[in-house]
Design an enzyme around this catalytic site. Structure first.
Site, PDB file in Angstrom:
ATOM      1  N   ASP A  81      -5.232   3.276  -3.573  1.00 54.38           N
ATOM      2  CA  ASP A  81      -5.354   1.831  -3.725  1.00 54.38           C
ATOM      3  C   ASP A  81      -4.195   1.212  -4.495  1.00 54.38           C
ATOM      4  OD1 ASP A  81      -6.448   3.320  -5.872  1.00 54.38           O
ATOM      5  OD2 ASP A  81      -7.485   1.557  -6.645  1.00 54.38           O
ATOM      6  N   GLU A 138      -9.243   3.887  -7.128  1.00 47.84           N
ATOM      7  CA  GLU A 138      -9.127   4.499  -8.458  1.00 47.84           C
ATOM      8  C   GLU A 138      -9.043   3.437  -9.537  1.00 47.84           C
ATOM      9  OE1 GLU A 138      -7.677   5.692 -12.122  1.00 47.84           O
ATOM     10  OE2 GLU A 138      -6.304   4.619 -10.789  1.00 47.84           O
TER      11      GLU A 138
END
Length: 399
Positions: A81, A138
């Site tokens: 991400d 994350e």
């Protein structure tokens, strides 16, 4: 002398760099990694790797089975991400999505694990199975938790699991790790003070003043670190916002004021202490001034704790590539947080830092800043690290 795997990966470094830059140009926030997870799945399938999509919504797991007999199962994890930060690198591959960028290097982490997939798929002379874990979200959106709740280690059993993160303040060609707590637990607090409010000019003596309470509270927070946390322990308390009143009504004493902040710690005992003392101070100071306090303490990810045996394996894997002198085995704890900590609570493992610096002084722009860009030159070394971990765990891989 250059390690054979590093040398071998350099032959297709440009291919990997192109993948990394494509991911960088199309950043996606956590739990929105539609394009990125599809790209990962496509690349893995092109290598003939067994692929499972949708693990924890956007997680992808690739499975590679070795050609030699063996029951050992190793998990290798990368995150995918991006962040809500406007990019200012000016690179040709800069973000095409305004307000979003890969400011933490997850584009590089994903690419290095894809590179390892390519090597391992072509060199299966190891005894056991490797699960390549591509994790969404994350950056505070619960990706590791989502994958675990979706049965990650039940569906893809792992004896051990390893993580890797770039660190641009370390020179390229270096690694760092530590046994025990390596990154902090990250929690947040929200304290709302309530009083009567009042006219700050004519009748302040008739009011209970929440601004005075918050002023004492913000100062008192630091006494927790200085006088409650043992001197040999480490912790952080920081205020992130103070909201109350209106600049358009400066003569009005607010009836409500909110203070938010973050706390960081490495041990359960200190974590409990921070939560308890924040509440005690808020309620005690409010009561002393005739006000009330509502305290919310929200626990985020726990401290990331490297397991001793796997930290040794990770050290050996990195040392095999760059020599022991280029691997710091006792790196100072970092007060940042990592949700890989949840995977390390579920399985033994270790989290390694790889130096990413590229500037004249050996370092580059720091993580979570608009000027950060992952250093493509370290991709072969990162790929080789993953291969070396498998070699340490399962035996030699022929080049």
């Amino acid at each position: 002398m250059v390690h054979p795997v590093v040398e071998g990966v350099r032959a297709w470094q440009e291919d990997l760099a192109a993948i990394r830059r494509d991911i960088h140009a199309h950043p996606e926030l956590g739990m929105e990694e539609v394009r990125t997870s599809a790209l990962v799945a496509r690349e893995l399938r092109a290598l003939g790797i067994e692929v499972t999509e949708g693990v924890g919504r956007f997680g992808v797991v690739g499975t590679i089975r070795g050609s030699r007999p063996g029951q050992r199962v190793v998990g290798l994890r990368a995150d995918m991400d991006a962040l809500q930060i406007p990019e200012a690198t000016g690179k040709p591959w800069a973000s095409t999505h305004p307000g979003l960028m890969h400011a933490c290097g997850h584009d590089g982490h994903t690419t290095m694990l894809l590179g390892a997939a390519r090597w391992l798929a072509a060199h299966r002379d190891f005894a056991g199975t490797v699960h390549l874990i591509f994790q969404p979200a994350e950056e505070g959106r619960g990706g590791a938790k989502a994958m675990l709740e979706d049965g990650l280690f039940d569906r893809f059993p792992c004896d051990v699991v390893y993580g890797l993160h770039n660190k641009p303040t370390m020179p390229a060609g270096s690694f760092a790790i530590r046994t025990g707590p390596a990154l902090a637990a990250a929690d947040r607090f929200r304290v709302t003070f309530r009083g009567t409010g009042g006219h700050g000019g004519s009748t302040p003596h008739l009011a209970t003043d929440v601004t005075v309470v918050q002023a004492h509270f913000v100062l008192a927070l630091q006494t927790i670190i200085g006088r409650n946390v043992p001197a040999v322990e480490a912790a952080v308390l920081s205020v992130g916002s103070i909201e109350g009143g209106s600049p358009k009504a400066s003569n009005v004493m607010p009836a409500e004021l909110t203070v938010t902040g973050t706390s960081r710690s490495y041990t359960p005992a200190v974590r409990d202490l921070l939560e308890r003392r924040i509440g005690e101070l808020a309620r005690g100071l409010a009561a002393a001034h005739g006000c009330a306090a509502e305290v919310e303490y929200t626990r985020g990810v726990p401290a990331l704790v490297n397991h001793a045996e796997q930290a040794k394996v990770a050290f050996a894997a990195a040392a095999a590539l760059v020599g022991e002198t280029a691997v710091d085995p006792a790196h100072a704890p970092v007060t940042g947080a990592e949700d890989f900590a949840l995977m390390l609570q579920a399985r033994p493992g270790a989290f390694m830092f790889i130096g990413g610096g590229a500037g004249p002084d050996g370092t580059s722009a720091n993580l979570h800043t608009p000027h950060f860009d992952f250093n493509d030159d370290i991709i072969p070394l990162g790929v080789a690290y993953w291969v070396s971990v498998v070699e340490q765990e399962m035996g030699s891989l022929r080049g």
